[in-house]
Design an enzyme around this catalytic site. Sequence first.
Site, PDB file in Angstrom:
ATOM      1  N   ASP A  22       0.859  -1.168   0.000  1.00 55.09           N
ATOM      2  CA  ASP A  22       0.000   0.000   0.000  1.00 55.09           C
ATOM      3  C   ASP A  22       0.907   1.233   0.000  1.00 55.09           C
ATOM      4  OD1 ASP A  22      -2.531   1.426   0.598  1.00 55.09           O
ATOM      5  OD2 ASP A  22      -1.469   1.887   2.461  1.00 55.09           O
ATOM      6  N   ASP A  37      -6.897  -0.322   3.821  1.00 56.39           N
ATOM      7  CA  ASP A  37      -6.375  -1.540   3.197  1.00 56.39           C
ATOM      8  C   ASP A  37      -6.553  -2.777   4.081  1.00 56.39           C
ATOM      9  OD1 ASP A  37      -4.436  -1.206   5.123  1.00 56.39           O
ATOM     10  OD2 ASP A  37      -2.965  -0.367   3.747  1.00 56.39           O
TER      11      ASP A  37
END
Length: 647
Positions: free
Chosen positions: A344, A543
């Site tokens: 991420d 996420d």
Amino acid sequence: MSAQNTIEPPVREPGCTECSCAEPQRREESASKFRRSVLTLLAVVFAAVLIVVVVGEWLGRFEAYTERVPWYAGVAIVVLFGYPVLRKVVQAALKRRVTSHTLMTVGLLAALVIGQWPTAVLIIFFMRLADYVEHFTTERAYHAIRELAALAPQTARVERNGKEHDVPIETVAAGDVVIIRPGEKIPVDGEVLSGQATVNQATITGESMPVEAVPGTKVFAASIAQLGTLRVRTVHVGPDTTFGRVIRLVEGAETHRADVQRVADKFSAYYLPVVGTVALLTFLIGRNALSTAAVLVVACSCSFALATPIALLASVGAAAKRGLLFKGGKYLELLARADVLLVDKTGTLTLGHPRLTDVVPLNGFSQQEVLRLAASAERFSEHPLADAVRGAAAEQGIVLAETEDFRALPGLGVRARVEGALVSVGSRRMMSDGGNGPPAVGTLEAQGKTVLYIERDRALIGLLAAADTVRPEVAGALERVRSLGVKHVELLTGDTEQTAAALARTLGIAYRARLLPEDKIAVVKEHQAQGKTVVMVGDGVNDAPALAQADVGIAMGAFGSDVAIEAAHVSLLRDDWRLVPEVLSIARRTMRVVKINIGFTAVYNLAGLLLAALGFLPPILAAAAQSLPDLVILGNSSRLLRAQPHR
Ligand code: ADP
Ligand code: MG
């Protein structure tokens, strides 16, 4: 090998648990430890004498002393010596369950029937010796975990009616104001009301850099305040604190041993029939009771069941000490064969503290007004970009407006009612005007900045640009990740194409931009569908679902982020990218140890089985021989307890 569970504790020790070590009570621990040591010492002496005598007789150096012992005395010794083991075998048999100790008991009975009681005694002796050494190894692994739990604060100094009281931690409630003096442990998760101190989390996270705590700073239980006194308003206490969750997480790792155990049990299900068949054939073809007994005896080692769990446990325990928490040993197995690493961007690859660099007012609004409305709308957002916006407003001394109907749209931005008007802050995709945006956007994005759009009642009133720095250690860490065999690294971000491309190029990795949280899950699934083992690194902001979907989700800087701790399988309590390759290399080292354990045991047991079946291995030697793999496995695995980080 303990093929089946013969007792029913909720959580069992791995491997042969037929000794009484399954769930030691803390209070009785030292007493039972002492008793155990004395008994073990006596047993060792007895067994040593017995071995010398038997080998002496075998070589013809001694007269046949053991034969002079009447059979019932031999049986009595076996029963006394083997009572804890035999009782459990009988209990299991009554429930129609077969364990490898059943096998051992058959071997032992066979030894008794052919009149070799010393062999029977030695079988039990080596069994219990292995149990003892195993207990020792697992205890050392758990010790690391318990040490961590022992850091939990027990009391707090609470301010009530203007006075300070020392109270047990259980009586502290959310909202209570606690006082922490220099050098004391912070007892709760909370927010600093007044005072100033440096806060050190080194004991928990391994991070040696203390952080500065001032009014408004969030502080966490079990960290230590230095050089100053703090007044903290309690938010979470005990098990609800980040530290409480961390402890629960690591303790949860113990229950995962059951999963690993199942693998060992499955293996035993194949192994036992093979041994049974070899024994039967030896008896039918060779017509030799001695060889048959030897086959049963040599096969009764518990090495196979120990081979994997002991190594995993040792690694999990050693890692916990350094702030790397595994929810279970099986993640080490998955990490060791990782193919793809997904990362991420915001907060993970970058420092996660973006700074606002530009405010571009549009349509007649002032810079101040744009920033004021944006920061007010971001008031309740936990996104790093929201911090940047609020930070910039605070720097300019802007007073925020009242905010109502706040809504965070994951991966897009936020929307709220500010002074009656609907204000949106976020990516272009959430704006009502989906057009190209003003020309300023292109210039800002070309600089790798993230552009936020601000709308007020569906009219664009300005742009904000934020720049984030890539963590300095990332490039080196990714290099090591590749050298550890994970060839495909991919950046996943909700940011725009241009911004993502600029970053991915500098790191030499692939990227996908404009992803919503559910798109990130889809990318994980896409790789998994190709048969890849996917590791994902994230910070838990937008996420978490993807972290949970990955074969192994790794949360960076998880200390203080409950979402990340819940969703991820591995939590790195420190914000340090070097821990990512570290985790991979721990996994590899662990599986290498597991392979050695299994390989050695397989070859050794096969050779032993063959020699025993062919009559080259008398039962008494078989009894001695079967214990060697256990000791090798325990010794080999305990290397992992000492393992130092590679730097
Ligand atoms: P990343 O995938 O890089 O970690 P996110 O998925 O968290 O980023 O966010 C993706 C994009 O959504 C950001 O680049 C930003 O444009 C927008 N966004 C998300 N949350 C916010 C917020 N609280 N304020 C403003 N913009 C936001
Ligand atoms: Mg993020």
